[in-house]
Structure formats: C-alpha cells, structure tokens
Write a protein that holds these residues in place. Sequence first.
Motif, mmCIF file in Angstrom:
data_model
loop_
_atom_site.group_PDB
_atom_site.id
_atom_site.type_symbol
_atom_site.label_atom_id
_atom_site.label_comp_id
_atom_site.label_asym_id
_atom_site.label_seq_id
_atom_site.Cartn_x
_atom_site.Cartn_y
_atom_site.Cartn_z
ATOM 1 N N THR A 60 -6.706 5.778 6.807
ATOM 2 C CA THR A 60 -6.410 6.961 6.008
ATOM 3 C C THR A 60 -4.986 6.877 5.490
ATOM 4 O O THR A 60 -4.041 6.628 6.246
ATOM 5 C CB THR A 60 -6.581 8.229 6.853
ATOM 6 N N SER A 117 -9.752 8.292 -2.964
ATOM 7 C CA SER A 117 -10.565 9.221 -2.183
ATOM 8 C C SER A 117 -11.997 8.708 -2.148
ATOM 9 O O SER A 117 -12.393 7.834 -2.930
ATOM 10 C CB SER A 117 -10.529 10.616 -2.808
ATOM 11 N N ARG A 159 -7.853 22.215 0.451
ATOM 12 C CA ARG A 159 -6.973 21.235 1.070
ATOM 13 C C ARG A 159 -6.982 19.915 0.298
ATOM 14 O O ARG A 159 -7.954 19.588 -0.375
ATOM 15 C CB ARG A 159 -7.394 20.989 2.515
ATOM 16 N N SER A 199 -1.687 8.654 3.254
ATOM 17 C CA SER A 199 -1.055 9.972 3.278
ATOM 18 C C SER A 199 -1.808 10.894 2.336
ATOM 19 O O SER A 199 -2.348 10.479 1.303
ATOM 20 C CB SER A 199 0.406 9.872 2.846
ATOM 21 N N GLU A 200 -1.849 12.179 2.676
ATOM 22 C CA GLU A 200 -2.583 13.139 1.863
ATOM 23 C C GLU A 200 -1.887 13.357 0.530
ATOM 24 O O GLU A 200 -0.662 13.384 0.441
ATOM 25 C CB GLU A 200 -2.721 14.465 2.616
ATOM 26 N N GLU A 207 -8.579 13.608 1.278
ATOM 27 C CA GLU A 207 -8.176 12.475 2.096
ATOM 28 C C GLU A 207 -8.373 11.188 1.302
ATOM 29 O O GLU A 207 -9.403 10.994 0.660
ATOM 30 C CB GLU A 207 -9.016 12.434 3.363
ATOM 31 N N THR A 208 -7.365 10.338 1.321
ATOM 32 C CA THR A 208 -7.480 9.067 0.613
ATOM 33 C C THR A 208 -7.516 7.917 1.615
ATOM 34 O O THR A 208 -6.974 8.017 2.722
ATOM 35 C CB THR A 208 -6.301 8.860 -0.352
ATOM 36 N N LEU A 209 -8.153 6.852 1.210
ATOM 37 C CA LEU A 209 -8.316 5.677 2.057
ATOM 38 C C LEU A 209 -7.615 4.491 1.421
ATOM 39 O O LEU A 209 -7.548 4.367 0.195
ATOM 40 C CB LEU A 209 -9.801 5.359 2.244
#
Length: 439
Positions: free
Chosen positions: A60, A30, A72, A62-63, A75-77
């Motif tokens: 990006t 993240s 929520r 998957s969450e 978000e990961t990169l």
Amino acid sequence: MSQPGGPLSQLRRGHEELVLGLLRKHGPLSRGELGRRCGLSRTTLYDILAELVAGGAVVTASERETPRGRGRPAETLTLNPDAGQAIGIDFARRGLHVAAINLAHEIVGSASEPHDADLPWEQRVELAGRLVGSLTGGTLSLGALSAIGVGVVGPVGDPVGDPVGDPVGDPVGDPAVDPAVDPDRGPEEDGAGEPAGPHPAQVLLRERFGVPVLLDNNTRLAALGEAIWGAAAGVQDVLYLRLSHGVGGGLVVGGSLHRGAYGLSGEFGHITVDQDGARCDCGGTGCLETIASIRAVLDAYRAAGGRAGDVPELAKAARAGDAAALAVLDGAGAGIGGVLAALCNAIGPSVIVVGGELAETGSSLMDPIERELRAHVMPISRHRVSLRRATLGEVAGALGGIALVLHESPLLSRYPAGPELAEDPPTTQSGRRPAKENP
C-alpha cells in the motif's frame, strides 16, 4: 485444478505480469484505476492483487488526497522494491558478469571482471559471490525471487540442470558417441563432456546462496536480454548473433525464446562457410567460428602484417584506415552476412541483433555484414529485416539469467518451468506458489 506450468497457471501468471507491468509503468494506482487499465474483471483483479500483496510484491502506498466531500482517500498500491532482488550471472569463457534488479525491474547494478579461461569453478563461484556482494552491499536479499539465473558456455539441457542428452540417454558431447567433440578441451570451453548430473556452477552456487540455480547457454540468455531490455525489445521474431571468443546466438520465434531439441538451438558459429577452410574446435571444417571469432580475426590480421593484441587495438587500426584491418574485417563481415542471409531465409526474423566484442569494431564490420545480408536474403525480405548492434554489452547474458528467474516474460511461455522442477517448492515473481485454481 491447473498444473504448474499448465495453461491456467500461465494465464494467471500473465494476469500478474499485466498488473505488475501497469504499476511499473504508471507508478502507484488505486484498484479502480488498475481495473480501468487492465481490463480484467473486478473479481479476477482483486484476487490477483490479494495474492500479490500477500506475497509482498505489492504494498500500500501513501494515501492520496481526494476532492473534499467525496469520502476517505482511495488506497493506492505500488510495487515493493524491497520484496527481493533477482540475480543473473554469466560465466563467460574469459570473464564473469553479474547483474541485479529489484521487483520493480529497476537495475540495482552490474559488474564484470576478466579471468583466465582455465580458472577452476570454485574460484569462479568465489568471484561471482564477491561481485554479487559488491552490487548488494554484502547483504543479498532474494526474498520472493528465490532463485539465481546463470549462463554458461556450451550446450545446456533443462534450465534446472538436466544434462544434455538424446531421447535414449546417450550423452551428446561424449567423445565416445559424438565425434564432433574435441576430447582435449575442457567442459568450460565446450560445455561438452560434462559428467551426468548438475553443472558444477549450479552445485557451488546452491551451496553458497542456498537457492535453486537455473542454468542455460549464456549466448541464448544474451538473446533473451536483448529481446527484453535491449536492441530488440518488444520484437516478436529476433535473430541474435554474438561474435566473441566463440560465435553463437539465439532465436526469438513468434514471441518465444527457442531452445531447440536438448537445448542445442543457436549454434550459428558451426555453420560451414568454407568447405576447404580451417579445422574448427567442434571437429568440423570451415565453420563460421573459424573466420569470425576473436582469435580467428586477430590471427588473420597478424598474418596480413598487422599488429593488434586485442579487439580494441584492431578497431583503432580500422578507424585509422589501416588497409589490412579493413580487409580482414570486410572478409569476416562477408562470411557473417552470408550466414545471416541464409538464416533469414529459413527463419524470417524482423530484427537481427549483432553483439559481442567484435561488434565493437563498428561500421568496419557491420557495413560488410549488411552488404552481404542484403545481397543474399530473399528480395521480399531485403527491406523488411532490420540489422542492429546490441545495446546491453557484457551484461546481456546476466540480464537474460534474471529473465529466466522471473519467468513471467512472454518470451519464456514455452520454456521449461525452471523453479517448478527444482528441489525447493516453486515460486513465481509474486513470491507465492504457482496457482492451482482457476484464474
């Protein structure tokens, strides 16, 4: 406003490489996790990430699930391995080697194929295209990494292809002004006597792939490959020696690959070891290459009554205890070790890497090298310098060519900027133009 290749641009490239390196090492992260690991300010990090995402280098992931009631998911990169492939090609004297990696620095593959020393450049480039196609399934996607890194034999000027020359323009390697050049040898042997302008490999590869082609000496690129991915990975001061059909090397000094004036660094094979020795192809007498090249070693073995058509046969004879093979390798190793000791005393590397086909003879050659190195290096350095065999094999030069394309490696911090001098607008590993604002 920073200039391409200037301090601010280099700083920004360093920030990019820091972020990309964290994603390579740890996988998807993240923004918060990246911030904690990289130490950059929130504004700088988010600016760098925005550029990397816009250029396609980072995407990006998957969450991920977060604890219930905490809002929520974050978000990961992650690195985008499909952002492009970096290609390196090594046009050696008697063979061709190619390698490919993706943006995540994962090796897509490598391939090699021998050929005659006098194979025309058109056919060499055709062979290179075929080998590259075998690695990429016939669909090369350079994407953001829009350049190809190439190694060739002999002296090379700037990586973008400026011919080797002195400050007033007289070409080094022209027999009219450089008596050390043998006019009967072709440019594919010396790298000398090239006509002014781009190297033929650059012209032909540019026509085939439609991207800039960065060029350097293939042995120096092998040194770069070993210092990034191989036996000397992470070491700041490295001396690399390749024992092949020719003898040459490369230097990493203070964490940067050293080219020398006009790209002439690393010609260790032309250091004199015997004033009364054999005539060298460079025009000198008794150079290291006259005792430590493949041809010289095999000729010496045959003169001593041995029978070997190539290095593997010589290595087999040495392992079997053949006295002539062991004596020849001991003599070559002694000469090599003496030269390495002198270079150590002058340069002070912490690691020496020995590669090339002759290194495959193993301890029969490496033991006498180390014996003479220890005997002649300054006592204070005797137990501080580490002698290692290369680990990347034939594709070291091709991998070094890839590093030349990526250019973000700290080892290239003082190298010419490469694509920024080419015909096309420059790009960095992130797929964007070099930064012109403060990092």
